[in-house]
Scaffold this motif. Sequence first.
Motif, mmCIF file in Angstrom:
data_model
loop_
_atom_site.group_PDB
_atom_site.id
_atom_site.type_symbol
_atom_site.label_atom_id
_atom_site.label_comp_id
_atom_site.label_asym_id
_atom_site.label_seq_id
_atom_site.Cartn_x
_atom_site.Cartn_y
_atom_site.Cartn_z
ATOM 1 N N ILE A 215 0.847 -1.201 0.000
ATOM 2 C CA ILE A 215 0.000 0.000 0.000
ATOM 3 C C ILE A 215 0.875 1.241 0.000
ATOM 4 C CG2 ILE A 215 -1.603 1.353 1.422
ATOM 5 C CD1 ILE A 215 -2.874 -1.341 2.225
ATOM 6 N N ASP A 216 1.911 1.191 0.819
ATOM 7 C CA ASP A 216 2.817 2.312 0.915
ATOM 8 C C ASP A 216 3.461 2.594 -0.452
ATOM 9 O OD1 ASP A 216 3.816 4.227 2.719
ATOM 10 O OD2 ASP A 216 5.804 3.295 2.459
ATOM 11 N N ALA A 217 3.867 1.513 -1.128
ATOM 12 C CA ALA A 217 4.517 1.676 -2.433
ATOM 13 C C ALA A 217 3.544 2.310 -3.448
ATOM 14 C CB ALA A 217 5.003 0.328 -2.956
ATOM 15 N N LEU A 218 2.301 1.828 -3.453
ATOM 16 C CA LEU A 218 1.304 2.383 -4.382
ATOM 17 C C LEU A 218 1.009 3.843 -4.059
ATOM 18 C CD1 LEU A 218 -1.291 -0.517 -4.676
ATOM 19 C CD2 LEU A 218 0.137 0.418 -6.505
ATOM 20 N N ASP A 219 0.845 4.122 -2.762
ATOM 21 C CA ASP A 219 0.525 5.475 -2.330
ATOM 22 C C ASP A 219 1.650 6.428 -2.744
ATOM 23 O OD1 ASP A 219 -1.178 7.317 -1.132
ATOM 24 O OD2 ASP A 219 -0.021 7.278 0.729
ATOM 25 N N HIS A 220 2.895 5.906 -2.616
ATOM 26 C CA HIS A 220 4.041 6.714 -2.957
ATOM 27 C C HIS A 220 4.091 6.970 -4.469
ATOM 28 C CE1 HIS A 220 8.401 7.634 -3.484
ATOM 29 N NE2 HIS A 220 8.132 8.366 -2.408
ATOM 30 N N ARG A 221 3.879 5.912 -5.241
ATOM 31 C CA ARG A 221 3.932 6.024 -6.698
ATOM 32 C C ARG A 221 2.833 6.961 -7.224
ATOM 33 N NH1 ARG A 221 4.205 6.818 -11.643
ATOM 34 N NH2 ARG A 221 4.457 5.220 -13.247
ATOM 35 N N THR A 222 1.655 6.881 -6.637
ATOM 36 C CA THR A 222 0.540 7.694 -7.126
ATOM 37 C C THR A 222 0.437 9.037 -6.404
ATOM 38 O OG1 THR A 222 -0.969 6.699 -5.545
ATOM 39 C CG2 THR A 222 -0.867 5.682 -7.724
ATOM 40 N N GLU A 223 1.219 9.226 -5.369
ATOM 41 C CA GLU A 223 1.160 10.435 -4.527
ATOM 42 C C GLU A 223 -0.261 10.717 -4.046
ATOM 43 O OE1 GLU A 223 2.965 12.884 -7.610
ATOM 44 O OE2 GLU A 223 4.627 13.266 -6.235
ATOM 45 N N GLY A 224 -0.959 9.642 -3.701
ATOM 46 C CA GLY A 224 -2.310 9.808 -3.159
ATOM 47 C C GLY A 224 -3.339 10.236 -4.197
ATOM 48 N N TRP A 225 -2.949 10.180 -5.461
ATOM 49 C CA TRP A 225 -3.871 10.581 -6.534
ATOM 50 C C TRP A 225 -4.943 9.504 -6.704
ATOM 51 C CZ3 TRP A 225 -3.171 9.975 -12.399
ATOM 52 C CH2 TRP A 225 -4.137 10.742 -13.078
ATOM 53 N N ILE A 226 -6.160 9.875 -6.481
ATOM 54 C CA ILE A 226 -7.221 8.883 -6.356
ATOM 55 C C ILE A 226 -7.455 8.131 -7.666
ATOM 56 C CG2 ILE A 226 -9.671 8.572 -5.833
ATOM 57 C CD1 ILE A 226 -9.365 10.985 -3.937
ATOM 58 N N ALA A 227 -7.472 8.868 -8.790
ATOM 59 C CA ALA A 227 -7.687 8.197 -10.074
ATOM 60 C C ALA A 227 -6.598 7.148 -10.306
ATOM 61 C CB ALA A 227 -7.691 9.212 -11.210
ATOM 62 N N GLY A 228 -5.366 7.481 -9.902
ATOM 63 C CA GLY A 228 -4.256 6.533 -10.063
ATOM 64 C C GLY A 228 -4.463 5.299 -9.219
ATOM 65 N N LEU A 229 -4.856 5.509 -7.960
ATOM 66 C CA LEU A 229 -5.074 4.360 -7.074
ATOM 67 C C LEU A 229 -6.228 3.492 -7.574
ATOM 68 C CD1 LEU A 229 -4.468 6.140 -3.681
ATOM 69 C CD2 LEU A 229 -3.248 4.091 -4.486
ATOM 70 N N GLN A 230 -7.247 4.152 -8.087
ATOM 71 C CA GLN A 230 -8.404 3.382 -8.550
ATOM 72 C C GLN A 230 -8.038 2.548 -9.780
ATOM 73 O OE1 GLN A 230 -11.882 5.786 -9.176
ATOM 74 N NE2 GLN A 230 -13.048 4.053 -10.020
ATOM 75 N N LEU A 231 -7.280 3.144 -10.688
ATOM 76 C CA LEU A 231 -6.833 2.392 -11.862
ATOM 77 C C LEU A 231 -5.933 1.236 -11.450
ATOM 78 C CD1 LEU A 231 -5.959 4.936 -14.667
ATOM 79 C CD2 LEU A 231 -7.446 2.945 -14.859
#
Lengths: 904, 96
Positions: A215-231
């Motif tokens: 989760i931390d890695a994804l959050d870091h990669r997307t910088e908390g960008w919701i559209a990115g996390l959803q994709l």
Amino acid sequence: MNIPELPVLSTKLYIPQPRTRLVSRPRLIERLKAGMGRKLTLISASAGFGKTTLISEWAAGCERPVAWVSLDERDKDSLRLLTLLVAALQTIEQHFGEAVMRAIQSQPPPEAESMLTMLLNEISTIPFEFVLVLDDYHAVGDRQIDHTIAFLVEHLPPQMHLVIATRENPQLSLSRFRAGGHLTELRDTDLRFTAGEAAEFLNQVMGLHLSAEDIDALDHRTEGWIAGLQLAALSMQGRKDIPAFIRSFAGDNRYIVDYLVEEVLQRQPADVRNFLLQTSILDRLHGPLCDAVTGQNEGAVRLQSLEQGSFFIVPLDDRRQWYRYHHLFGEVLSIHLRTDQPDLIPELHRRASAWYGRHGSYAEAIGHALAAEDFPRAADLIEQAWATMRRNRQESAVLGWIQALPKEIIRHRPVLSVEYAWALLAVGQVEGAEERLRDAERWLENSSLDRTPETSATDMCYVDEEEFRRLPGTIAGYRAAYAQAMGDIPAAITYSKRVLELVPADDHLRRGAAAALLGLAAWTSGDLQEAYRMFSEGMANVRRAGNISDAIGGSIALADINIALGRLRQAMDIFQNGLLLAAEMGTPEMRGTADMYVGMSELSREKGDLDAAMQHLHRSQELGEQMGLPQYPYRWRVAMARIRQSQGDLDGALEILQEAEQRYVGDFFPNVRPVSALKARVWLALNRWGEAAEWAHEQGLSTSDDLHYLREFEHITLARVLLHRHPSNLAHIQKTLGFLERLSQAASDSGRTGSQIEVLILQALAHHSQGDMSSALAPLERALTLAEPERYVRIFADEGQPMAALLEAAWHGGICPNYVRLLLLSFGKEGSGSAAKKAVGEPLSERERDVLRLLKTDLSGPEIARELHVSLNTLRTHTKNIYDKLEVNNRRAAVRRAEELDDL
Amino acid sequence: MNETHDIPDNPNEPERYEIRFQGYLGDRWADGFEGLRLNQEPDGTSILTGSVADQPALYGLLRRFRDLNLRLISVIRLEPQPESPPEINRTQDGCQ
């Protein structure tokens, strides 16, 4: 099959329902709630930060009613935006802003600011607190729209709170709102998913069982960008090797959406992948439409399952019939379509165009035909859409479409060429219009002659035979309107007559417009009987065509013509019918209603009922300028000034006339009663002869002028100026009487009884000023006979004391005794006595003239007294009287005024 | 006329820009940016280079970055391209 109409408006007003599977965001909801006490909430954050989702979650729990507008590029127009605002507010308050809506739809619409004021006034009457959300504001935010919204926020009534969601800051002096504590702001940093929210979303909402590290890695990669996390979540669903996927995603520099959409698409079966790519050409998604475009079945079911699968698809209504892709997702899909299936794109647009065309949605059908570069099809559709677009006055849209077509296509299409000319004329680009009309006529000439090889019938193209057959009449109609607008009356008459020859009897609108144009031309030339005949025929046709607003507008012209003809009663009937016609359209009032009251006020004034006249004016004022036609501001002021004048408040009358002069607009009507002449009449009543004389001089008026109806009112005013100037000079009076005789004859010849009565009255007054009562009574009797059936009052009463004396003489002579008694009674009222005193004005006595002559010299006071053989005291009395009569207070002014008067 | 290298003499002449942003876009995007050239840099950023018709076109381009939530790093206007032969420019000027 029953296919729902394309619900453009309702989908734009639809409040998105919060998803059932959702990360609740209490920290943000709390901030939104706390901001309700302020004017504005601004959610300014980049694409894909969950702005819409957040507001819809908050709206669902909001205790105030919420109105919502989802904006797009097509709304970049103040009028359209206002329409949407009213429509949105109608979702929370029925019947809201119907008057504003009518004002918007009238032609030409009132200024944006006046309609905004109207809107704000109406908002302030809403009996509860509410919220208006403008979503995707960036799509429309340009200078003009920002200005409109700034005005709205600036004057926002306390019961309304505005929420703006946008990808870029609007230009609204935000720092001032911030400093004043009027603004709540949420931005990228606020909206980003925190680590906790990211975890909740991925594991609970999306049902992935990710480690804290992942989760931390994804959050870091997307910088908390919701559209990115959803994709990312979408790409991981059903995947076995999630940690490996996250590692490679986190180590990649590619644009997140690009990377993830590719992942997602690769993992879909071919039919889903094709569906997603191919429907990305659509602005809105609807099951059968998607089927038509993709050639698949079960589009509606697919859309629902995409929604359930969190596929960036947004429902646009509660019945789940219309959707759209989240903008970002749709954009990336269309990029993929362009590289993966480029050859298919025109065909996809053609299919979409065909579907929309079958369902009568011309705008969409034309848009897709143009996107497919299928120009002949686009041209066919534009021709088919013409009638609708003409009715809704959407000339700008038509212009945009036609200008997107290759010129060759237009030239071979006579119907399209004329449609082009119509749109150009409607937006005021008149030069290009003539060329288009000639292009069309080239085909019309050829279709009746032997065709040359270059212009054989096979080259010519049109869709609707009926429309083509009507072209000659249509073209003549546009030429007539153009000539009228350019002031070319003979050409307007020629073309209007052609229209009546060419257009079939059941084409009410065109026949009506042409007849009305002929009526206007006859009015301008002074043939009022013909003007009345043509204008009433025209208006009857316009009304039959269902064009009520224009029919009401035409009432003013018809009534004015009747007034000049001396038919006051008929004029009153016309105004009252206008009101009835408007009332039939239901509440609220239609534009033009206010003008009916102004007209009724003028008639009430003429009949001597000043109270009723004032009441009518107040009624029209309550309705507001927005309910008036273009001439309303000027007409209202003229009516008010004349009431003031009848009440004896001459300075007040003059002041209002100054305003009327500034607000004058022509609006195609001949200016038969110029405000400057009305002013000159008030100057006369004020004994300000110099200014009245100067006016006559400036207008180039003379008693030897040829008489023409357009100048009749000014000529009668000139006669008044002359009578005032030389009340005791027999030669001058004789000359003026001769002029009045010509005016009387001209009015009588053309049946202009209204004008004739006034001229006869002046003839009587002129004889009376010479002490010749018996000569005075003859024209007075004629005037009374003409005026009695219509019960004119003020036309006599406004003349003051001399008229009272004349009427008394008439009464003693047994002339129209009942009517004369009625008139004499009206003299006691409304301060006309004082007006009369002022209006008569006292001429200088012989002795005073002598004094005045010497005042022009360099002689001192005692020298003048010696010259005239009077005491200094007596001289002082004479000079004081002269000053009073000339309305001056020193010698130099008296001399100047005397010289001005001599110029006449 | 073309001796100044600061601002092009003809305001109607397209200007060249270099736009740097965070991340890489696939080749398929080149089309989406009206024929500008996309280059990936080793530091994880990309550079978009090419002619922009006028300022509105440039703003339209920047809006696309906004709409895709791409982080902008820099926007630089480039000096006139050296490889365009100066003779031709001069001839054109002479004709006008």
